[in-house]
Design a protein around this motif. Structure first.
Motif, short mmCIF file in Angstrom:
data_model
loop_
_atom_site.label_atom_id
_atom_site.label_comp_id
_atom_site.label_asym_id
_atom_site.label_seq_id
_atom_site.Cartn_x
_atom_site.Cartn_y
_atom_site.Cartn_z
N ALA A 106 0.82 -1.21 0.00
CA ALA A 106 0.00 0.00 0.00
C ALA A 106 0.85 1.26 0.00
N THR A 107 2.09 1.15 0.52
CA THR A 107 2.94 2.34 0.61
C THR A 107 3.76 2.56 -0.65
N THR A 108 3.78 1.60 -1.57
CA THR A 108 4.61 1.74 -2.76
C THR A 108 3.86 2.38 -3.93
N GLN A 109 2.55 2.52 -3.79
CA GLN A 109 1.74 2.94 -4.92
C GLN A 109 2.09 4.33 -5.43
N ARG A 110 2.49 5.23 -4.54
CA ARG A 110 2.73 6.61 -4.91
C ARG A 110 4.18 7.02 -4.64
N LYS A 111 5.11 6.15 -5.03
CA LYS A 111 6.53 6.43 -4.81
C LYS A 111 7.29 6.30 -6.13
N LEU A 112 8.28 7.17 -6.29
CA LEU A 112 9.03 7.24 -7.54
C LEU A 112 10.50 7.52 -7.23
N ALA A 113 11.39 6.84 -7.96
CA ALA A 113 12.83 7.08 -7.84
C ALA A 113 13.34 7.77 -9.10
N HIS A 114 14.31 8.66 -8.92
CA HIS A 114 14.96 9.36 -10.05
C HIS A 114 16.45 9.08 -10.02
N ILE A 115 17.06 9.02 -11.20
CA ILE A 115 18.52 9.01 -11.33
C ILE A 115 18.88 10.11 -12.31
N HIS A 116 19.66 11.08 -11.84
CA HIS A 116 19.97 12.26 -12.65
C HIS A 116 21.43 12.64 -12.44
N LEU A 117 22.22 12.62 -13.53
CA LEU A 117 23.65 12.91 -13.43
C LEU A 117 24.03 14.28 -13.98
N GLY A 118 23.03 15.11 -14.31
CA GLY A 118 23.31 16.37 -14.97
C GLY A 118 23.93 17.40 -14.05
N VAL A 119 24.35 18.53 -14.66
CA VAL A 119 25.04 19.58 -13.93
C VAL A 119 24.09 20.74 -13.65
N ASP A 120 23.91 21.63 -14.61
CA ASP A 120 23.03 22.78 -14.39
C ASP A 120 22.63 23.36 -15.73
N GLY A 121 21.37 23.18 -16.09
CA GLY A 121 20.89 23.68 -17.38
C GLY A 121 19.39 23.48 -17.47
N GLY A 122 18.87 23.53 -18.69
CA GLY A 122 17.44 23.41 -18.87
C GLY A 122 16.87 22.09 -18.40
N ALA A 123 17.58 20.98 -18.66
CA ALA A 123 17.10 19.66 -18.24
C ALA A 123 17.03 19.57 -16.72
N GLU A 124 18.01 20.17 -16.04
CA GLU A 124 18.02 20.14 -14.59
C GLU A 124 16.89 20.98 -14.01
N LYS A 125 16.62 22.11 -14.64
CA LYS A 125 15.51 22.94 -14.18
C LYS A 125 14.19 22.19 -14.28
N PHE A 126 14.01 21.49 -15.41
CA PHE A 126 12.74 20.78 -15.57
C PHE A 126 12.66 19.60 -14.61
#
Length: 354
Positions: free
Chosen positions: A6-26
């Protein structure tokens, strides 16, 4: 560690290796928007990212030292998968191709997605990627054309945060710009494909009352400064450096220019619309998709300084045309690129909607 389904339904993991730019802002924008929709999130990023504290306001952050060593990569990926499992997420989103090699292995208890904001250059590190999400139709098309299964390629675009009512524009005087000037603004890296030289060449054809603010940095900046001197527009070309938040500059400008030869989306187009600026762009992939020429912006051929100058002059000399483009663009932004609409598409794709 066992987790309650029941606790996993609304959980999300991210992996992000970026530095600082438009992709990071989004990335920060989307994760914040999902948090407001009740999604708990964990993110794995490199050390000392300038947006780390902003992300940590709504997301559990793990800062890692990612290694190129095949031997060490195995243990780092195992550690990421363990932490995701302990957190209770059953969906992981990688951001851009470099994140693909760190995704956990997909299976009955793990779905994996890779979000692309640029054109794919091969799938050799995509072994743990189940589905791709491109932010333009052209990115998706190129991925499928290169061999990615069409039923595992999806298009979800970007949104920008509404500007706060309290936002104060920068002072033009601080940047040696007359109050009555027509100010062009462009944002991005000073690299070949961004074609900042076209703005400078166009500026040389425009009235003395037109100035350009170039926001960014990069390897070609000195070349651009030299070009401005050579063309006699040095006093009207203002290099303002990289700005983490360009909003106060956008609010003080008159026309946004996107002159790229290659622009997968052109998030700056959305930022210009969001700031109620008319947009002039070259017809590269993203702006050519976003903009309806003559209705929501003006397009000219890639690499054509004369055409760009003509579009800018039309707006500088025709206030009614500027108003028409701005009103139409605001409508398009509200209909297609809102926080709610884009967030809903991600939630539906991840199976995290209520």
């Amino acid at each position: 560690m066992a987790t309650d389904p029941a606790t996993t339904q609304r959980k999300l993991a991210h992996i992000h290796l970026g530095v600082d730019g438009g992709a990071e802002k989004f990335f920060v924008r989307l994760s914040r928007a999902l948090a407001k929709r009740g999604v708990e999130q964990i993110a794995f990023i490199r050390h000392d990212r300038p947006w780390r504290d902003e992300l940590a306001e709504h997301c559990e952050v793990h800062e890692l030292k990612f290694s190129r060593s095949h031997f060490k990569r195995h243990f780092i990926r195992w550690g990421i998968a363990r932490d995701i499992r302990n957190f209770g997420a059953k969906t992981t989103l990688g951001w851009m191709s470099p994140a693909s090699k760190w995704l956990p292995k997909p299976g009955p208890d793990m779905r994996t997605f890779l979000r692309l904001g640029d054109f794919p250059d091969g799938f050799h590190t995509y072994g743990n990627v189940e589905d791709l999400i491109g932010n333009t139709p052209e990115i998706v098309r190129q991925a499928v054309e290169a061999g990615w299964p069409a039923d595992r390629a999806h298009m979800i675009s970007n949104f920008v945060d509404p500007l706060p009512d309290s936002l104060q524009p920068v002072s033009r005087a601080e940047f040696d710009t007359p109050e009555d000037a027509a100010v062009l603004i462009a944002l991005g890296r000073f690299v070949e494909r961004k074609r900042f030289d076209l703005i400078i060449r166009a500026l040389a054809q425009l009235p003395e009352t037109v100035h350009a603010w170039l926001i960014g940095d990069g390897e070609l900046q000195e070349d651009m400064q030299r070009l401005a001197r050579d063309l006699g527009v040095e006093n009207r070309t203002h290099f303002l450096g990289w700005q983490r938040d360009p909003s106060p500059f956008l609010s003080a400008a008159d026309i946004l220019v996107c002159p790229s030869d290659e622009e997968p989306l052109g998030n700056v187009v959305l930022e210009g619309w969001n700031a109620d600026l008319p947009v002039v762009a070259t017809a590269s992939q993203g702006p050519g998709w976003l903009i309806e020429h003559g209705k929501t912006g003006l397009l000219s051929a890639c690499g054509d300084a004369d055409g760009l100058a003509g579009s800018i002059y039309l707006l500088v000399s025709n206030e009614s045309e500027k108003t028409t483009l701005t009103v139409n663009a605001r409508t398009t932004l509200a209909e297609r690129f809102t926080i709610e609409a884009i967030s809903n598409q991600y939630l539906q794709q991840f199976g995290l909607q209520h």
